[in-house]
Design an enzyme around this catalytic site. Sequence first.
Site, PDB file in Angstrom:
ATOM      1  N   ASP A  15     -29.742  -0.817 -38.273  1.00 49.25           N
ATOM      2  CA  ASP A  15     -29.564  -2.220 -38.674  1.00 49.25           C
ATOM      3  C   ASP A  15     -30.375  -3.144 -37.761  1.00 49.25           C
ATOM      4  O   ASP A  15     -30.163  -3.175 -36.546  1.00 49.25           O
ATOM      5  CB  ASP A  15     -28.080  -2.581 -38.605  1.00 49.25           C
ATOM      6  CG  ASP A  15     -27.789  -3.936 -39.222  1.00 49.25           C
ATOM      7  OD1 ASP A  15     -28.667  -4.471 -39.919  1.00 49.25           O
ATOM      8  OD2 ASP A  15     -26.687  -4.455 -39.014  1.00 49.25           O
ATOM      9  N   SER A  60     -28.217  -9.095 -44.291  1.00 48.54           N
ATOM     10  CA  SER A  60     -28.045  -7.675 -44.601  1.00 48.54           C
ATOM     11  C   SER A  60     -27.802  -7.426 -46.081  1.00 48.54           C
ATOM     12  O   SER A  60     -28.131  -6.349 -46.593  1.00 48.54           O
ATOM     13  CB  SER A  60     -26.881  -7.102 -43.786  1.00 48.54           C
ATOM     14  OG  SER A  60     -27.194  -7.081 -42.416  1.00 48.54           O
ATOM     15  N   ASP A 224     -29.168  -3.869 -33.699  1.00 46.23           N
ATOM     16  CA  ASP A 224     -29.588  -5.235 -33.411  1.00 46.23           C
ATOM     17  C   ASP A 224     -28.589  -5.966 -32.490  1.00 46.23           C
ATOM     18  O   ASP A 224     -28.761  -7.118 -32.205  1.00 46.23           O
ATOM     19  CB  ASP A 224     -29.792  -6.038 -34.689  1.00 46.23           C
ATOM     20  CG  ASP A 224     -28.548  -6.129 -35.557  1.00 46.23           C
ATOM     21  OD1 ASP A 224     -27.563  -5.429 -35.243  1.00 46.23           O
ATOM     22  OD2 ASP A 224     -28.572  -6.869 -36.540  1.00 46.23           O
TER      23      ASP A 224
END
Length: 224
Positions: A15, A60, A224
């Site tokens: 991510d 996302s 992240d």
Amino acid sequence: MDFKKPKNVIVMIGDGMGPNDLVLTEKNKKGCFDFGLVLNLIKNTGFATTKSFNADVTDSAASGTALATGQKTNNNYVGMSPEGKPIKNISEIAREMGKRVGIVTNDEIVGATPSAFAVHNISRENYYELATGFAQFKPDVLIGQGYSSFADVDLSGFLVSKSIAEINSVLNQDTICEKPFIGFFSEDILSAPSDTLAHCTEVALNRLKNDKGFFLMVESAGTD
């Protein structure tokens, strides 16, 4: 070079990860082999643009939808076009081909990225609807955080493990893999050890094996 049609497909998502993370990791070397990262030995590589349809900075939901469907959409949309229509995702395509489907994450199962690979909804924050969508799609393997999001969802068709410690005993109830399996764990995504995700991925790989192949998405949400 001759390319063969793959039997199995595995998508691994870090991510928020990009080339800069790979460079930094290799420079740090901790946790790497002497030759660096295995990822950097892959001969065939490419780049994809996952910015959202309606903004320069994606979220996302939009980026996950782009990865799962090949189409850009608005921020906050999960598996939906900018016009609000469902877009077929790779899990659905795999299912139509007779393949088994697995989704593994160390984030909430109803998080935007895993949801984009199975569910269609106008908002990433409609958690009950996302959970219901997962239950209706019935991935053969579904593992991640967030049992509370499924508390009011009918999971009677699944083998259910409410913790990592229960996984093996629950799976022993169905060693021939007839029923879909959903497993939960409660570790925080920033402190969940990588070996937990590795163990869950191994569980998925063992359970998804079949003659027609499988599709598996694995997400590490703490990158992240």
